[in-house]
Design a protein around this motif. Sequence first.
Motif: not given
Length: 465
Positions: A149-153, A159-169, A171-176, A195-201
Amino acid sequence: MLKAIPAGAGVLGEQLQVAVEELAAWMREYGDVAPHPSQDVDLGALEAATADLRSRLRDNYPFHHPRYAGQMLKPPHPAAIIGYVTAMLVNPNNHALDGGPATAAMEKEVVAQLAAMFGFPPAPGHLGHLTSSGTIANLEALFVARETHPGKAIAHSADAHYTHARMAHVLGIEAVAVPTGPDGSMSLEALADLLASGRVGTVVATTGTTGLGAVDPVHEIVPLARENGVRVHVDAAYGGFFRLIADDTPDGVAAAPFAAIADADSVVIDPHKHGLQPYGCGAVLFRDPGVAAHYLHDSPYTYFTSDDLHLGEISLECSRAGAAAAALWLTTRLLPLTSDGLGEVLRPGRRAALAWAGLIEDSGELALYQPPALDIVTYLPARARLSEVDAVSAAVLAQGMALPLDESLHLATYTVGGASLAARGHRVEADVDAGRILRSVLMKPEHEAAVPDLHAAVLALLREV
């Protein structure tokens, strides 16, 4: 279920000695090799250095003891130690079949067991491998999320583990970060709006947050994601093995979220937590084996002895310890991934959490922050102001660790804000932005019998403060 190998009964040392002797005999079948003098060391220096090593290793907390109820730490099962050290004598590399044919086969077997535990189709209906950690496992899952899902967040619980925001950084993808509800799990309403915004993959659902042990409603997240054409990745690094006791029984956990992992696109799990393994053992699994195309690469000198799948062909990591696969393989031979196998190792910790939660609720001196979903208990001193809750929690933590060794108590803290307390019905004046409460991880089976003493020790420290 076969009983655990008793670490103090000499069985561990005996089996390791057998391993050393048998592997030495196997090596001699190829012909004797004289050790090169460049690797010789002085025996006296070796004895002195190893004595120093043993001394320095005493500068640790008692992770093995029930009085350690702090972080997610405990020693591996003796079977895992035997498996790891035995394979380490050969030191295979599970990147390619050329470097570890035997342990690569073991890895494929244990990955198939993990896939079956989660309800993924049997091979070739899934793809997966072990990793050096849950962090790397999540990196690989998010890498595939980016490629599919290129270009998608990606969206994950606040409260999820901080690894997701760090790994998104990385990989150069947005984390919400999606807000959580009063139980610490992802808010479905907030997720639906996002999800209704279409921003997330890809949505990352967590079955066992590392702070609270909260379980996201995977069974409700999956259909919501599918309605919006979004993938679902499950971070089961901490709580994944609770799938074995996800049966809605009094000493089990909620079944629906764990059963729904079978419908997710990918999942990670950390055998070095509830899987009784030493560090250096995570795993990532994908429901669609076609994601192997995103790993496509070649090496002019590596994949040459077999046309079978080399694990390095479906991994971002290169060299990985084959000993980790051997350790997990041997452990699951003795404690299979079933409710009456490894599941029986998890239930005491779950019962311990429920028992301690009950004692806390009956206490006028402590308050339960929220009911435990797994084996993590969070609680706070009964104080009027958040600043007082913070100061007392910090004092209990410090004074418990300062007690004599045979009386010491090792807990952890968790930082909360006034709004989080209020959402859970705690009437605490938020005179500061945030404060620490107490947190206990009861992941050792021995914790069940220790709960009354743990509770009494906390109350004693609280009264001293």
